[in-house]
Design a protein around this motif. Structure first.
Motif, PDB file in Angstrom:
ATOM      1  N   LEU A 144     -32.193  39.171 -70.075  1.00  0.00           N
ATOM      2  CA  LEU A 144     -33.246  38.859 -69.106  1.00  0.00           C
ATOM      3  C   LEU A 144     -33.704  40.191 -68.537  1.00  0.00           C
ATOM      4  O   LEU A 144     -32.982  40.838 -67.775  1.00  0.00           O
ATOM      5  N   ILE A 193     -36.024  41.695 -64.097  1.00  0.00           N
ATOM      6  CA  ILE A 193     -35.806  40.623 -63.127  1.00  0.00           C
ATOM      7  C   ILE A 193     -35.246  41.214 -61.839  1.00  0.00           C
ATOM      8  O   ILE A 193     -34.956  42.403 -61.757  1.00  0.00           O
ATOM      9  N   ARG A 220     -32.810  44.908 -58.505  1.00  0.00           N
ATOM     10  CA  ARG A 220     -33.660  44.842 -59.694  1.00  0.00           C
ATOM     11  C   ARG A 220     -32.906  45.400 -60.893  1.00  0.00           C
ATOM     12  O   ARG A 220     -32.118  46.326 -60.746  1.00  0.00           O
ATOM     13  N   GLU A 272     -31.451  44.216 -65.089  1.00  0.00           N
ATOM     14  CA  GLU A 272     -31.362  43.309 -66.226  1.00  0.00           C
ATOM     15  C   GLU A 272     -30.052  42.540 -66.175  1.00  0.00           C
ATOM     16  O   GLU A 272     -29.093  42.947 -65.513  1.00  0.00           O
ATOM     17  N   VAL A 331     -32.559  34.134 -58.985  1.00  0.00           N
ATOM     18  CA  VAL A 331     -33.168  35.027 -59.977  1.00  0.00           C
ATOM     19  C   VAL A 331     -34.683  34.991 -59.830  1.00  0.00           C
ATOM     20  O   VAL A 331     -35.303  33.922 -59.917  1.00  0.00           O
ATOM     21  N   ASP A 332     -35.265  36.146 -59.597  1.00  0.00           N
ATOM     22  CA  ASP A 332     -36.718  36.299 -59.559  1.00  0.00           C
ATOM     23  C   ASP A 332     -37.160  36.767 -60.939  1.00  0.00           C
ATOM     24  O   ASP A 332     -36.877  37.894 -61.352  1.00  0.00           O
ATOM     25  N   LEU A 333     -37.860  35.897 -61.667  1.00  0.00           N
ATOM     26  CA  LEU A 333     -38.261  36.213 -63.038  1.00  0.00           C
ATOM     27  C   LEU A 333     -39.476  37.129 -63.116  1.00  0.00           C
ATOM     28  O   LEU A 333     -39.727  37.728 -64.162  1.00  0.00           O
ATOM     29  N   ARG A 334     -40.239  37.243 -62.034  1.00  0.00           N
ATOM     30  CA  ARG A 334     -41.396  38.155 -61.985  1.00  0.00           C
ATOM     31  C   ARG A 334     -41.424  38.871 -60.639  1.00  0.00           C
ATOM     32  O   ARG A 334     -42.249  38.577 -59.774  1.00  0.00           O
ATOM     33  N   LEU A 392     -43.833  34.908 -69.335  1.00  0.00           N
ATOM     34  CA  LEU A 392     -42.394  34.637 -69.362  1.00  0.00           C
ATOM     35  C   LEU A 392     -41.930  34.477 -70.807  1.00  0.00           C
ATOM     36  O   LEU A 392     -42.532  33.722 -71.575  1.00  0.00           O
ATOM     37  N   ALA A 409     -36.530  33.031 -70.317  1.00  0.00           N
ATOM     38  CA  ALA A 409     -36.846  32.806 -68.908  1.00  0.00           C
ATOM     39  C   ALA A 409     -37.332  31.382 -68.681  1.00  0.00           C
ATOM     40  O   ALA A 409     -36.993  30.743 -67.675  1.00  0.00           O
TER      41      ALA A 409
END
Length: 411
Positions: free
Chosen positions: A225, A228, A238, A240, A274-277, A308, A312
């Motif tokens: 990931l 992220i 921040r 991976e 988890v913040d994907l963006r 994404l 994700a």
């Protein structure tokens, strides 16, 4: 029985047990002060964990400084502070460059040798130690103290090894992770028999178990990931992470490992966000989602509008039914909950917390219960995240314990 030749009687003889970074740093300091130094290690060759840590690029230290740097050591910052102040990240870089290994600082503040490998640095280090008179004996295990508090040793087959009288002993035996490389924590039982109370070993810089669905586990185990942000208990990191068959691991996870582990011990589980963006806020995500065609599949909308990747999107679905509105979906993208149920065991952890507490040693890292015996490195009860902080403290405490031994010998 094997006998090691004695050293001249007018020169202090120090035995260092453990040929990892802490032990070698101590040996270097003692030899520079004119001591005769014998380094004993039960493994076939020195620096095995050091070499393994350098396989993906040897992270020597971190360019962070001041209170922010000390903060990385949590409750142990005050205890380790004097040792870290006496051997700073800048001094670490100068030391490596003296050994012919120029360094550079990455965008994250991590400092690496330009060769990106541990082996050239270790070879140069061992060469300089040999030139300074340090004797290294591999394949010899420390078995405890005799009645006179002299260190005792044996070969792998149990044959005792007789060594010259040690004017002081410095132990750098590591923690309790990566036992195949020498750090198995077996020394703890010897300490307990000596009446020395230890803090229990706990995994640090570790991954965590997650009860993934079969679909996510089979399709995405081993998938990273990227780009992220992970949040827990008010701290956001921040970086991976990597989906594994058992759960989640990776640099960003390791940075939050201590509070996550403590929460699981206290509450039985911990929920990681988890913040994907992380580069887009809820408003921007909502606007992008709103511009996609409603009849497109959700996967296509997430792929085209928000970029994404499949892993994700799978993680979004893993968290439960997705919100029906674009704003709700945007909020979920910014905070995907993952329930962690257990940390990795000690064997899989990069490092360990626990070991010799501050109360068991004096200011020079000498064991209060064993005069003339000093401890350093991962044996001590401290922890820090990856990123250069682990190696920095190991070498700093190794040097500090050596100075403690020298002060004790002068007294």
């Amino acid at each position: 029985m094997t006998t090691i030749q004695p050293v001249p009687g007018d020169i202090p003889h120090i035995v260092v047990v453990g040929a990892g970074p802490a032990g070698l740093a101590a040996a270097e300091t003692l030899a520079a002060a004119g001591c005769a130094v014998t380094v004993m290690d039960r493994m076939p060759s020195p620096g095995r964990k050091f070499l393994m840590a350098g396989r993906s690029g040897l992270n020597l230290t971190n360019a962070e400084s001041g209170p922010a740097f000390l903060h990385r050591y949590g409750p142990a910052a005050g205890w380790l502070g004097p040792a870290l102040a006496a051997f700073t990240p800048g001094m670490m870089v100068a030391w490596a460059e003296e050994l012919g290994q120029p360094c550079f600082t990455g965008s994250s503040g991590r400092v690496f040798p330009k060769a990106m490998k541990a082996s050239p640095l270790l070879r140069a280090w061992l060469g300089r130690l040999g030139t300074s008179g340090v004797t290294l004996r591999s394949g010899t295990a420390w078995t405890g103290w005799d009645e006179g508090n002299q260190p005792a040793f044996a070969q792998k087959d149990g044959v005792p090894v007789v060594i010259p009288h040690a004017d002081a002993t410095l132990l750098a035996l590591g923690g309790a992770s990566w036992s195949r490389l020498g750090s198995d924590g077996a020394w703890a039982e010897i300490f307990r028999r000596k009446g020395i109370s230890l803090a229990p070993f706990r995994p640090a810089n570790c991954g965590f178990t997650v009860a993934w669905s079969g679909i996510l586990r089979e399709r995405f185990a081993g998938t990273p990931l990227k780009r992220i942000a992970l949040s827990f208990a008010g701290t956001t990191i921040r970086g991976e992470a990597v989906i594994t068959r058992a759960g989640l691991e990776g640099g960003a996870v390791y940075a939050l490992a201590a509070p996550l582990r403590d929460a699981i011990e206290r509450d039985g589980s911990a929920t990681l966000s988890v913040d994907l963006r992380p580069d887009l806020d809820v408003v921007a995500l909502t606007d992008r989602l709103g511009k996609t065609r409603a009849r497109e599949s959700l996967s296509n909308r997430l792929r085209k509008a928000v970029q994404l990747p499949p892993v994700a999107i799978a993680l979004l679905r893993e968290a439960g039914p997705l919100p029906a509105t674009d704003e709700g979906l945007a909020r979920r993208i910014k905070a995907v909950p993952i329930r962690l149920i257990a940390p990795d065991d000690l064997e899989r952890a990069i490092s360990t917390a626990g070991g010799v507490p501050q109360s068991a040693v004096d200011a020079g890292f000498m064991l209060r219960a064993v005069p003339g015996a000093f401890v350093c490195g991962e044996m001590l009860d401290w922890e820090a995240p990856t990123g250069g902080y682990l190696l920095q403290a190991c070498m700093a405490t190794g040097r500090a314990a050596a100075r403690g031994a020298l002060d004790w010998l002068r007294r």
